[in-house]
Design an enzyme around this catalytic site. Sequence first.
Site, PDB file in Angstrom:
ATOM      1  N   ASP A 267       0.857  -1.180   0.000  1.00  0.00           N
ATOM      2  CA  ASP A 267       0.000   0.000   0.000  1.00  0.00           C
ATOM      3  C   ASP A 267       0.901   1.241   0.000  1.00  0.00           C
ATOM      4  O   ASP A 267       1.783   1.374   0.854  1.00  0.00           O
ATOM      5  CB  ASP A 267      -0.899  -0.035   1.247  1.00  0.00           C
ATOM      6  N   ILE A 268       0.686   2.129  -0.989  1.00  0.00           N
ATOM      7  CA  ILE A 268       1.524   3.340  -1.073  1.00  0.00           C
ATOM      8  C   ILE A 268       1.218   4.229   0.138  1.00  0.00           C
ATOM      9  O   ILE A 268       0.048   4.431   0.487  1.00  0.00           O
ATOM     10  CB  ILE A 268       1.260   4.091  -2.398  1.00  0.00           C
ATOM     11  N   GLU A 310      -4.796   2.354  -4.135  1.00  0.00           N
ATOM     12  CA  GLU A 310      -3.322   2.483  -4.131  1.00  0.00           C
ATOM     13  C   GLU A 310      -2.709   1.237  -3.493  1.00  0.00           C
ATOM     14  O   GLU A 310      -1.678   1.278  -2.862  1.00  0.00           O
ATOM     15  CB  GLU A 310      -2.809   3.752  -3.463  1.00  0.00           C
TER      16      GLU A 310
HETATM   17  N1  LIG Z   1      -5.030   9.573  -8.240  1.00  0.00           N
HETATM   18  C1  LIG Z   1      -5.703   8.509  -7.852  1.00  0.00           C
HETATM   19  N2  LIG Z   1      -6.099   8.394  -6.563  1.00  0.00           N
HETATM   20  C2  LIG Z   1      -6.765   7.300  -6.164  1.00  0.00           C
HETATM   21  C3  LIG Z   1      -7.075   6.271  -7.073  1.00  0.00           C
HETATM   22  N3  LIG Z   1      -7.743   5.284  -6.399  1.00  0.00           N
HETATM   23  C4  LIG Z   1      -7.837   5.716  -5.113  1.00  0.00           C
HETATM   24  N4  LIG Z   1      -7.237   6.921  -4.956  1.00  0.00           N
HETATM   25  C5  LIG Z   1      -7.120   7.736  -3.755  1.00  0.00           C
HETATM   26  O1  LIG Z   1      -6.226   7.100  -2.861  1.00  0.00           O
HETATM   27  C6  LIG Z   1      -6.432   7.651  -1.561  1.00  0.00           C
HETATM   28  C7  LIG Z   1      -6.225   6.566  -0.524  1.00  0.00           C
HETATM   29  O2  LIG Z   1      -6.191   7.210   0.690  1.00  0.00           O
HETATM   30  P1  LIG Z   1      -6.060   6.446   2.089  1.00  0.00           P
HETATM   31  O3  LIG Z   1      -6.815   5.138   1.994  1.00  0.00           O
HETATM   32  O4  LIG Z   1      -6.465   7.408   3.148  1.00  0.00           O
HETATM   33  O5  LIG Z   1      -4.567   6.046   2.176  1.00  0.00           O
HETATM   34  P2  LIG Z   1      -3.222   6.879   2.357  1.00  0.00           P
HETATM   35  O6  LIG Z   1      -3.417   8.345   2.199  1.00  0.00           O
HETATM   36  O7  LIG Z   1      -2.234   6.257   1.442  1.00  0.00           O
HETATM   37  O8  LIG Z   1      -2.837   6.606   3.834  1.00  0.00           O
HETATM   38  P3  LIG Z   1      -2.014   5.373   4.385  1.00  0.00           P
HETATM   39  O9  LIG Z   1      -2.373   4.170   3.558  1.00  0.00           O
HETATM   40  O10 LIG Z   1      -2.477   5.215   5.793  1.00  0.00           O
HETATM   41  O11 LIG Z   1      -0.567   5.707   4.292  1.00  0.00           O
HETATM   42  C8  LIG Z   1      -7.856   8.241  -1.586  1.00  0.00           C
HETATM   43  O12 LIG Z   1      -7.755   9.648  -1.470  1.00  0.00           O
HETATM   44  C9  LIG Z   1      -8.394   7.876  -2.965  1.00  0.00           C
HETATM   45  O13 LIG Z   1      -9.188   8.910  -3.506  1.00  0.00           O
HETATM   46  C10 LIG Z   1      -6.653   6.412  -8.427  1.00  0.00           C
HETATM   47  O14 LIG Z   1      -6.886   5.557  -9.295  1.00  0.00           O
HETATM   48  N5  LIG Z   1      -5.972   7.525  -8.768  1.00  0.00           N
END
Ligand SMILES: Nc1nc2c(ncn2[C@@H]2O[C@H](COP(=O)(O)OP(=O)(O)OP(=O)(O)O)[C@@H](O)[C@H]2O)c(=O)[nH]1
Length: 395
Positions: A267-268, A310
């Site tokens: 997970d990024i 992500e």
């Molecule tokens: N640009 C983009 N964003 C995406 C996509 N799919 C999901 N996201 C975004 O990815 C984000 C995931 O956020 P969180 O689940 O809070 O995770 P995080 O910010 O990486 O936090 P941690 O995992 O705790 O480090 C959300 O804001 C989604 O809108 C995509 O295909 N493209």
Amino acid sequence: MAGADIGSLQSSILFSVLVLFIATTAYLLFIRSLPGQPNAHQRRALKLFSWFFLTEFLAYLVYCLRFIDLYLFSVVFNNMLYLCGVYLFYCGIRLRYQLEISLRVIGWIALHVLGLAAAMFWFTAVYNEIFIRLPLALGSFCIPVLITFSLIRQQQRPGNLGDRVLLLCTVAALLLIPLLYPIFGYLLKPDQQGQLMVMTLVTLTLETLCIGGLAISYIYDLIDKLRSDANTDKLTQSSNRRYFFKVAPLFQQRVGAGENISLVLLDIDHFKQLNDRYGHQAGDAVLRHFAALLRQLLSNTDLIVRYGGEEFLLVLPGYTPAQTLPLLQQFQALLRQSPLLYEGEELAVRASYGVAALHAGQDIDHCVHRADLALYQAKANGRDTVVLDSLGATS
Ligand SMILES: Nc1nc2c(ncn2[C@@H]2O[C@H](COP(=O)(O)OP(=O)(O)OP(=O)(O)O)[C@@H](O)[C@H]2O)c(=O)[nH]1
């Protein structure tokens, strides 16, 4: 030639035209039925098929011309049409392999078609001798088929059914060219008008073979693409979740046979912040970059799945969880060395990792769940770390 023979030739010609018409219409309907607009490649293929059909239509018209007794014109025109038809087949194959059809290629084709027309005109007008025209026609018709054959051989991809069908069609066309003329021409011993029909019949039979082969190969390509699109995540070109669950039973079978397989959930880190700060486009670029680095490090036997927004899932055959550690550390190092350059700015990308072993007889969902728990632990441990499910070890 007996009346019955002419009658059967006429019905064969009509039958060929009908088959061609049905095949072309079916192909066009198939393309139209695909979801979304046809892409540039499909549009070019559509144009090509329309040209193909036009030549067939003209050949049929030439056959009708015998009623107004333009024998010389019909012989020349018929041969030109046939040559155009086989060269269209050649161009169709070039398009299929995404090769350019340059002006030079078109120039050579035009030269060959016009040269044959001039020679046919000369030998028909001066000698009116089928024994001279026949070898000339056969030699000329074989050239594009031979060039096409060698092109397919050069471009052939292992296991591609479309390529195999095309090779078969060109071989059949090569064999039929020397066989059909003697069979239809000499056995039936036709008069002038009969010869014309024999020519038209040979033309239509061979072109039906070529267009049929080409249509099958295009349809095969489209089905192949649709199939791979259904299994691939468009943004990152990784496999999608649907594909993972489709092939999951195969991995379970392999574990049952004693192979080690590990699942890694990645997970990024702070991806939402990245999105909020640089925009959604930057987030997308990060996802593509991340997947490309994974492909750079992993081998073809490993599976890379975009599991969620992500979140990626790796299936690593031949690895116990402990053995994934050096690999994942290598990936962490690669991420550090390769920040993404986005609009002049370097974006640092980091990730957290949860690893679990797939056990024999265990539900794959359960294994993913264990990897997810390990990932949760990695996030809780401060991110940019690896946590192994059973050992709870960190890097
Ligand atoms: N640009 C983009 N964003 C995406 C996509 N799919 C999901 N996201 C975004 O990815 C984000 C995931 O956020 P969180 O689940 O809070 O995770 P995080 O910010 O990486 O936090 P941690 O995992 O705790 O480090 C959300 O804001 C989604 O809108 C995509 O295909 N493209």
